[in-house]
Write a protein that holds these residues in place. Structure first.
Motif, PDB file in Angstrom:
ATOM      1  N   LEU A  27       0.801  -1.225   0.000  1.00  0.00           N
ATOM      2  CA  LEU A  27       0.000   0.000   0.000  1.00  0.00           C
ATOM      3  C   LEU A  27       0.835   1.277   0.000  1.00  0.00           C
ATOM      4  O   LEU A  27       0.275   2.368  -0.046  1.00  0.00           O
ATOM      5  N   GLY A  28       2.160   1.136   0.095  1.00  0.00           N
ATOM      6  CA  GLY A  28       3.013   2.324   0.179  1.00  0.00           C
ATOM      7  C   GLY A  28       2.897   3.026   1.511  1.00  0.00           C
ATOM      8  O   GLY A  28       3.026   4.252   1.598  1.00  0.00           O
ATOM      9  N   GLY A  29       2.667   2.235   2.569  1.00  0.00           N
ATOM     10  CA  GLY A  29       2.452   2.811   3.889  1.00  0.00           C
ATOM     11  C   GLY A  29       3.679   2.788   4.773  1.00  0.00           C
ATOM     12  O   GLY A  29       4.764   2.385   4.351  1.00  0.00           O
ATOM     13  N   GLU A  30       3.483   3.254   5.995  1.00  0.00           N
ATOM     14  CA  GLU A  30       4.540   3.243   7.003  1.00  0.00           C
ATOM     15  C   GLU A  30       3.985   2.616   8.275  1.00  0.00           C
ATOM     16  O   GLU A  30       2.792   2.728   8.570  1.00  0.00           O
ATOM     17  N   VAL A  31       4.853   1.957   9.026  1.00  0.00           N
ATOM     18  CA  VAL A  31       4.456   1.221  10.219  1.00  0.00           C
ATOM     19  C   VAL A  31       4.671   2.079  11.462  1.00  0.00           C
ATOM     20  O   VAL A  31       5.712   2.720  11.616  1.00  0.00           O
ATOM     21  N   VAL A  32       3.665   2.064  12.344  1.00  0.00           N
ATOM     22  CA  VAL A  32       3.776   2.696  13.658  1.00  0.00           C
ATOM     23  C   VAL A  32       3.665   1.581  14.690  1.00  0.00           C
ATOM     24  O   VAL A  32       2.617   0.919  14.793  1.00  0.00           O
ATOM     25  N   SER A  33       4.724   1.326  15.422  1.00  0.00           N
ATOM     26  CA  SER A  33       4.730   0.227  16.382  1.00  0.00           C
ATOM     27  C   SER A  33       3.803   0.525  17.556  1.00  0.00           C
ATOM     28  O   SER A  33       3.738   1.649  18.055  1.00  0.00           O
ATOM     29  N   ALA A  34       3.087  -0.505  17.988  1.00  0.00           N
ATOM     30  CA  ALA A  34       2.256  -0.424  19.198  1.00  0.00           C
ATOM     31  C   ALA A  34       2.701  -1.518  20.154  1.00  0.00           C
ATOM     32  O   ALA A  34       1.913  -2.329  20.626  1.00  0.00           O
ATOM     33  N   GLY A 100       0.745  -5.513  19.800  1.00  0.00           N
ATOM     34  CA  GLY A 100      -0.217  -6.210  20.637  1.00  0.00           C
ATOM     35  C   GLY A 100      -0.463  -5.576  21.987  1.00  0.00           C
ATOM     36  O   GLY A 100      -1.101  -6.199  22.846  1.00  0.00           O
ATOM     37  N   THR A 101       0.025  -4.350  22.224  1.00  0.00           N
ATOM     38  CA  THR A 101      -0.200  -3.691  23.502  1.00  0.00           C
ATOM     39  C   THR A 101      -1.562  -2.992  23.453  1.00  0.00           C
ATOM     40  O   THR A 101      -1.691  -1.885  22.917  1.00  0.00           O
ATOM     41  N   GLY A 102      -2.567  -3.657  24.002  1.00  0.00           N
ATOM     42  CA  GLY A 102      -3.938  -3.182  23.886  1.00  0.00           C
ATOM     43  C   GLY A 102      -4.158  -1.798  24.451  1.00  0.00           C
ATOM     44  O   GLY A 102      -4.877  -0.976  23.852  1.00  0.00           O
ATOM     45  N   LEU A 103      -3.550  -1.494  25.595  1.00  0.00           N
ATOM     46  CA  LEU A 103      -3.714  -0.180  26.199  1.00  0.00           C
ATOM     47  C   LEU A 103      -3.220   0.910  25.262  1.00  0.00           C
ATOM     48  O   LEU A 103      -3.869   1.952  25.099  1.00  0.00           O
ATOM     49  N   TYR A 104      -2.090   0.681  24.623  1.00  0.00           N
ATOM     50  CA  TYR A 104      -1.536   1.671  23.707  1.00  0.00           C
ATOM     51  C   TYR A 104      -2.458   1.871  22.500  1.00  0.00           C
ATOM     52  O   TYR A 104      -2.704   3.000  22.064  1.00  0.00           O
TER      53      TYR A 104
END
Length: 313
Positions: A27-34, A100-104
């Motif tokens: 998709l030409g996207g960027e990842v934001v870690s959670a 996988g950090t649900g709170l975040y």
């Protein structure tokens, strides 16, 4: 309308990182870690942090942004991740939140308010000293006079959360319960389309968790923890509370054998995965992909792409 984001989540060891990279490339996207622990530098093996070659050239945000002795709160994460999720579309790319950090994730999507922060840290230090002086039970009783609903959810030994709840009231004049209620009434900051990865059976999930722990140990988990401790990282720091790190540290201190530590890591990771599943059950309308046998990432990318396009991403 709030900005749209994709969220790839699921229990640990389900292939979230790989699917996030593949989708970002498609998709030409960027990842934001959670992931609450991939924030910290030097914590690579035990957090399953993606190596540069695994990122395949896809920009990743909120990875290696803090030293392990720093204390990154959910509030700080929301501020940084929210800024990234607004900046990425401004450059014509879709943000893909992975972790996988649900709170975040919940806090990011909702734009949750965590109350004021005392930059000097003086209020928190004073409360921590008071906790140590009068004991957790006494301080929890005091908190119950201010915020009975939050106090009922806390244990006297949970120093961090008891102190934080007290601190929020002193800094804002409002309880965390009141701030949570206000957050629920406001519209969300982001319109999230969820892709949830999982396994067809608990047995498969547990087998992959155990295999991942064995792989981490083989790659040098104990050496990684030993190096962090040698640099002066306190065993009581937030970073060292991560599953895998506190158990390895206990073995290095001689409090248990390495074999016992490994079994504890596996058990605690399985328990964490069960808590993640409980959180994920609330996600209605999500695309759910449950692996049977070897994950079929080609099909997952195809189905995820179609789903995200339907969601306007």
């Amino acid at each position: 309308m709030p900005p749209k984001i994709a969220v790839i989540t699921g229990p640990t060891a389900t292939g979230k990182t790989r699917l996030g990279v593949l989708l970002a490339r498609r998709l030409g996207g960027e990842v934001v870690s959670a992931d609450s622990m991939q924030l910290y530098r030097g914590m690579d093996i035990g957090t399953a942090k993606p190596a540069p070659e695994e990122m395949q050239g896809v920009p990743h945000h909120l990875i290696d942004v803090a030293e392990p002795w720093e204390n990154w709160s959910a509030a700080r994460y929301v501020a940084a991740a929210g800024a990234a999720c607004r900046d990425i579309p401004a450059r014509g790319r879709p943000p893909i939140v992975v972790g996988g950090t649900g709170l975040y994730i919940d806090s990011l999507v909702q734009g949750r308010s965590f109350g004021a922060v005392d930059e000097s840290g003086e209020t928190r230090r004073e409360l921590e000293e008071r906790y140590d002086e009068i004991g957790g039970a006494a301080m929890l009783r005091e908190l119950a006079q201010l915020d009975p609903e939050r106090a009922a959810k806390l244990h006297a030994r949970d120093k961090k959360r008891v102190v934080r709840a007290y601190e929020v009231y002193l800094l804002t004049g409002k309880t965390i319960t009141e701030l949570d209620a206000e957050s629920r009434l406001k519209p969300p900051d982001f319109d999230a389309a969820y892709i949830i990865l999982g396994w067809a059976s608990r047995e498969e999930m547990y087998a992959h968790i155990d295999a991942r722990v064995d792989e981490m140990v083989g790659r040098g988990l104990f050496a990684e923890v030993e190096a962090l401790l040698a640099e002066g990282l306190s065993p009581g720091s937030t970073a060292m509370q991560a599953i895998g790190y506190k158990e390895a540290a206990a073995a290095l201190r001689g409090e248990c054998s390495r074999a016992e530590a490994i079994e504890t890591i596996k058990r605690e990771t399985r328990r964490y995965a069960k808590r993640q599943l409980t959180w994920l059950r609330r996600r209605e309308g999500a695309l759910r992909i449950d692996w049977q046998g070897e994950p079929d990432f080609a099909s997952a990318v195809r189905d995820s792409t179609e789903y995200l396009l339907r969601c306007g991403i």
